[in-house]
Scaffold this motif. Structure first.
Motif, mmCIF file in Angstrom:
data_model
loop_
_atom_site.group_PDB
_atom_site.id
_atom_site.type_symbol
_atom_site.label_atom_id
_atom_site.label_comp_id
_atom_site.label_asym_id
_atom_site.label_seq_id
_atom_site.Cartn_x
_atom_site.Cartn_y
_atom_site.Cartn_z
ATOM 1 N N ILE A 1 -25.760 23.719 -26.896
ATOM 2 C CA ILE A 1 -24.567 24.536 -26.764
ATOM 3 C C ILE A 1 -23.637 23.594 -25.431
ATOM 4 C CG2 ILE A 1 -23.294 26.426 -24.386
ATOM 5 C CD1 ILE A 1 -26.440 27.430 -24.391
ATOM 6 N N ILE A 2 -22.565 23.312 -26.443
ATOM 7 C CA ILE A 2 -21.826 22.901 -25.810
ATOM 8 C C ILE A 2 -20.237 23.016 -24.992
ATOM 9 C CG2 ILE A 2 -20.633 19.817 -26.642
ATOM 10 C CD1 ILE A 2 -21.944 20.491 -29.524
ATOM 11 N N LEU A 3 -20.211 22.470 -23.842
ATOM 12 C CA LEU A 3 -19.611 22.375 -23.291
ATOM 13 C C LEU A 3 -18.586 22.231 -22.776
ATOM 14 C CD1 LEU A 3 -21.933 25.416 -20.780
ATOM 15 C CD2 LEU A 3 -20.562 25.714 -22.646
ATOM 16 N N GLY A 4 -16.764 22.077 -21.993
ATOM 17 C CA GLY A 4 -16.898 21.341 -21.162
ATOM 18 C C GLY A 4 -15.018 21.587 -22.693
ATOM 19 N N VAL B 1 -24.834 20.515 -23.496
ATOM 20 C CA VAL B 1 -24.609 18.982 -22.976
ATOM 21 C C VAL B 1 -22.947 19.870 -22.776
ATOM 22 C CG1 VAL B 1 -25.970 18.236 -24.071
ATOM 23 C CG2 VAL B 1 -24.637 19.415 -25.319
ATOM 24 N N LEU B 2 -22.099 19.006 -22.073
ATOM 25 C CA LEU B 2 -21.509 18.331 -21.869
ATOM 26 C C LEU B 2 -20.305 17.722 -21.853
ATOM 27 C CD1 LEU B 2 -22.075 21.302 -19.744
ATOM 28 C CD2 LEU B 2 -20.669 19.371 -17.940
ATOM 29 N N THR B 3 -19.518 17.499 -22.469
ATOM 30 C CA THR B 3 -18.175 16.566 -23.333
ATOM 31 C C THR B 3 -17.514 15.643 -22.405
ATOM 32 O OG1 THR B 3 -16.702 18.637 -23.267
ATOM 33 C CG2 THR B 3 -17.721 17.470 -25.321
ATOM 34 N N LYS B 4 -17.184 14.704 -22.446
ATOM 35 C CA LYS B 4 -17.030 13.705 -21.059
ATOM 36 C C LYS B 4 -15.260 14.714 -20.940
ATOM 37 C CE LYS B 4 -14.210 11.255 -24.708
ATOM 38 N NZ LYS B 4 -14.096 9.481 -25.550
#
Ligand code: SF4
Length: 610
Positions: free
Chosen positions: A157-160, A92-95
Motif C-alpha cells: 500500500i503506497i501512501l503519500g 510504504v510512504l513516498t518522499k
C-alpha cells in the motif's frame, strides 16, 4: 541492539532455557508467559521481547538445539488481526513532494509527504527508513516474520500526497524497489546496508534542512498573517530545485523494462505481491493514467472524494468538482480497479444532516458505490489552513453527539459489498487542536447502532478472520447492484449469520470499454478469502479434517468457477481478471492466459472442475 540486528547466539545461555520452558508448557497464558520471561532475563534483568524469542526459536531450531513445534509461533504471535484478512499489508510512504491540492484541512508537515504527520507511527517508520521503498518494505517484512506472521502474500500500500503527481521515473523506481525487496527477502538476500550507506552520504544535509525550515511553513499556515512560504514552495526548494537535488534524483530512477523484470521475478518467488495500491486525486485520473498505473502493477486505488457537494469542495479549496469524481470512478471501474474511497464529514461548509445526505448518495448514485471506504471526519491540525477558519469562528468540530449521530448513520447505510476500513483517522491526540480525540469511535458508533437494534453490514464487520468453518456451514450469496458502467455481482460465501469467509467481485460491462483488451468482456475485479495468511501452495495444517480456516476450503476456485458460469450464461465469451503480479501464476493454474495488462479465460472452452 535493535530488533533488526538481534543475534540470539551470544544469549544462548539465557534464551534457550526460556524457549524450552515455553515449548514444554501445556497452556501458555499471558500470566504464565510473563512469569517465564521474568525468570530468564539477560543483561542484568532485561526481559526478552516476543520478537526476540521468535528469532531465538528459529535460530536454535536451525542448530537442532530444540524440537520444532508448529504451534510455537502461533502461540506467541502478536496482533493476530493484522494478517487475519488473509493478506499481509505492507504500507510504504513516498518522499515529501509538492501536491497539486490546496485543501484547507490538509496538514503541512514538511518532513512528510503531504497530508501525513511526522508523529503518526506509519510515518515515523517511513522517516526512519528515509522514505526509501526498499528499506521500508524489507524492514516491514522482517518485522512481520520476527513476530510470527507469514509473509508470502503481501499487499503493498503506497501512501503519500498525490501519487500521479510524482515524476513517472520516480514512480517506476519506487515500485521496482518494493518488488526488489520482496524478491530479495524471498531468497534471503539483503541489500539494506548498501542502501543505508547511500542515504547517509546524501541525505544528512536534506534532513537537517527540512527540519530547520519547519518554521517557515508554520508561519504561513497557522497565523495567516506572517505568510512566508507554502508547503509546496519549501518542499520544491529542498527536494526538487536543481541545485538542491543532492544527486538523489539519479538514484531514484528506473525504467519500465527494469520494473517489468522485477515483476517477472515476483511471479514465482516465495514472497509475492498479491495487491498493489496507490492513492491519488479524482482529477488526476484519465484514461491514459488508468492504463499507466495498471502497467505499474496496481490493482486498487485509494481516491480522495471528500465530499459530493460542489459547494463544500470549493469552500475547502479542493481544486476539483464532483464531476471529476464521477469520471474517475467510471474509468477506474471500467478498468477493473478496486476503488477505495476516502470521504470526510464535518468539512467547512457542511452540516451533520448534509453529510448524511452525502453518504446516502455515495451508495445510491450509480456513479459512486465504492468497494472500500475510509471515513475521515475532519480534524483540526495546527499546521492546516483550516486553523484560520476556526480562529475566525467560521468552522468548528462537531460535538461528540453530532459526530456519533453521523457515524452511526454511516454504519447503518453501508451496504454488504463495501468494506468500511476506517471510521476515524488515527491521528495522535497531541496533533488535534480541538474536536474528537477518540480513536475507538467505530466501537462507540457500533454500540449506538446496537442500541437501535441493528448491526453493521459492511464486509469488515462480518469477516470470519481466523475462525474455522466447514464448507457445509457456508452458502453462496449473490448481491447484484448497478453502476453507471456495469452490473456488479458481489458473490460471497457466508454463514447463516452472514459472516463472510470469502468473496468475488464480478463486473458485467454496460458501456463500451476504453481499454481495448477488455472490450465486451466480463471482469473479476477482486477475489478475497479470509483466514490467517497461509503459504501459497501449502496444504492445510492443524485441521480436524472438516473444519478449516476459510483459505483452505478452495473458496477461491469455487468462486472463479461460479463467475465463469455466470459470465457464460450472460453471453460473454471471455472473463478477464485484474491480477496482481504475484497472483498471475495462480490464475494461470485456473485456466487464465496472460494478456497485455490483464489475464483472461475463454468461456467457450470446457471449464476446469474443482
Ligand atoms: S490533495 Fe490530498 S494531499 Fe494534496 S492537499 Fe489535498 S488532501 Fe492534502
Amino acid at each position: 541492539m535493535n530488533k533488526y540486528n538481534f543475534d540470539p547466539q551470544p544469549l544462548q545461555a539465557q534464551l534457550l532455557p526460556l524457549i524450552q520452558e515455553i515449548l514444554s508448557s501445556q497452556a501458555l497464558t499471558e500470566k504464565s508467559f510473563s512469569k517465564i520471561i521474568k525468570k530468564h532475563t539477560y543483561d542484568k534483568g532485561r526481559l526478552f521481547s516476543k520478537d526476540q524469542i521468535i528469532q531465538g526459536y528459529r535460530h536454535f531450531l536451525a542448530q537442532d538445539l530444540i524440537i520444532a513445534d508448529e504451534k510455537f509461533i502461533d502461540r506467541l504471535r502478536m496482533k493476530p488481526i493484522r494478517t487475519g484478512s488473509g493478506v499481509t499489508p505492507v504500507t510504504v510512504l513516498t518522499k515529501p513532494f509538492p501536491c497539486p491540492g490546496t485543501c484547507i484541512f490538509c496538514p503541512n508537515d514538511i518532513r512528510m509527504p503531504k497530508s501525513y504527520l511526522s508523529d503518526e507511527p506509519g510515518a515515523q517508520r517511513a522517516e526512519r527508513n528515509q522514505f526509501d521503498p526498499y528499506l521500508q518494505t524489507y524492514n516491514r517484512l522482517l518485522a512481520y516474520k520476527n513476530t510470527g506472521h507469514r509473509t508470502d502474500k503481501v499487499e503493498i500500500i503506497i501512501l503519500g500526497g498525490t501519487w500521479s503527481f510524482y515524476p513517472e521515473n520516480y514512480q517506476i523506481w519506487f515500485i521496482k524497489r518494493c518488488f526488489d525487496a520482496l524478491n530479495d527477502f524471498s531468497i534471503g538476500k539483503d541489500h539494506r546496508d548498501d542502501v543505508e550507506t547511500m542515504y547517509q552520504k546524501k541525505n544528512d544535509q536534506l534532513h537537517v534542512e527540512s527540519r530547520t525550515r519547519t518554521d517557515e511553513v508554520e508561519d504561513k499556515v497557522i497565523h495567516g498573517i506572517h505568510l512566508k512560504k507554502s508547503y509546496n514552495q519549501v518542499i520544491s526548494e529542498i527536494y526538487t530545485a536543481p541545485d538542491k537535488l543532492l544527486g538523489l534524483d539519479k538514484d531514484q530512477y528506473a525504467d519500465w523494462e527494469e520494473l517489468e523484470d522485477a515483476h517477472r521475478v515476483n511471479e514465482l518467488v516465495q514472497v509475492r505481491c498479491v495487491g498493489l495500491v496507490i492513492e491519488t486525486r479524482p482529477d488526476n485520473i484519465s484514461e491514459a493514467e488508468v492504463l499507466r498505473i495498471r502497467r505499474l502493477g496496481c490493482t486498487k486505488t485509494q481516491i480522495g472524494i471528500q465530499s459530493l457537494q460542489d459547494e463544500v469542495l470549493e469552500k475547502n479549496k479542493r481544486g476539483h468538482d464532483v464531476e471529476a469524481t464521477r469520471k474517475a470512478f467510471r474509468l477506474l471501474r471500467q478498468a477493473g480497479f478496486k476503488i477505495h474511497a476516502h470521504w470526510m464529514p464535518n468539512l467547512y461548509g457542511s452540516t451533520p444532516e448534509k453529510d448524511i445526505e452525502d453518504y446516502k448518495k455515495l451508495f445510491s448514485d450509480e456513479d459512486f458505490k465504492p468497494d472500500e471506504l475510509k471515513i475521515y471526519p475532519c480534524s483540526l491540525i495546527d499546521s492546516a489552513e483550516l486553523m484560520q477558519y476556526y480562529q475566525k469562528g467560521l468552522w468548528k468540530p462537531y460535538t461528540h453527539e453530532e459526530l456519533l449521530h453521523v457515524l452511526t448513520k454511516c454504519l447503518k447505510l453501508t451496504p454488504e459489498y463495501c468494506r468500511l476500513t476506517r471510521v476515524i483517522r488515527d491521528i495522535p491526540s497531541t496533533d488535534i487542536v480541538v474536536g474528537n480525540k477518540k480513536t475507538n469511535f467505530r466501537e462507540i458508533a457500533e454500540k449506538s447502532l446496537l442500541n437501535e437494534g441493528e448491526i453493521s453490514k459492511d464486509i469488515r464487520a462480518r469477516e470470519i478472520r481466523q475462525q474455522k468453518v466447514s464448507i457445509e456451514q457456508l452458502h453462496l450469496d449473490e448481491v447484484v447492484y448497478e453502476t453507471a458502467v456495469s452490473t456488479e455481482i458481489f458473490m460471497q460465501y457466508i454463514t447463516d449469520e452472514r459472516k463472510i469467509a470469502g468473496f468475488l467481485r464480478l463486473s458485467f460491462p454496460k458501456v463500451p470499454n476504453f481499454v481495448e483488451e477488455l472490450m465486451d468482456c466480463a471482469m473479476i475485479r477482486e477475489i478475497h478469502v479470509y483466514g490467517q495468511t497461509t503459504q501459497l501452495g501449502v496444504e492445510p495444517e492443524h485441521t480436524d479434517g472438516k473444519h478449516h480456516q476459510a483459505q483452505h476450503l478452495g473458496l477461491g476456485k469455487r468462486l472463479i468457477l461460479r463467475a465463469k458460469e455466470l459470465a457464460k450464461e450472460k453471453g460473454f465469451e471471455k472473463l478477464q481478471v485484474i491480477s496482481a503480479i504475484g497472483t498471475r501464476e495462480y490464475y494461470r493454474k485456473q485456466g487464465f492466459q496472460d494478456g497485455k495488462l490483464y489475464q483472461s479465460a475463454n468461456l467457450d472452452k470446457p471449464m476446469l472442475s474443482l
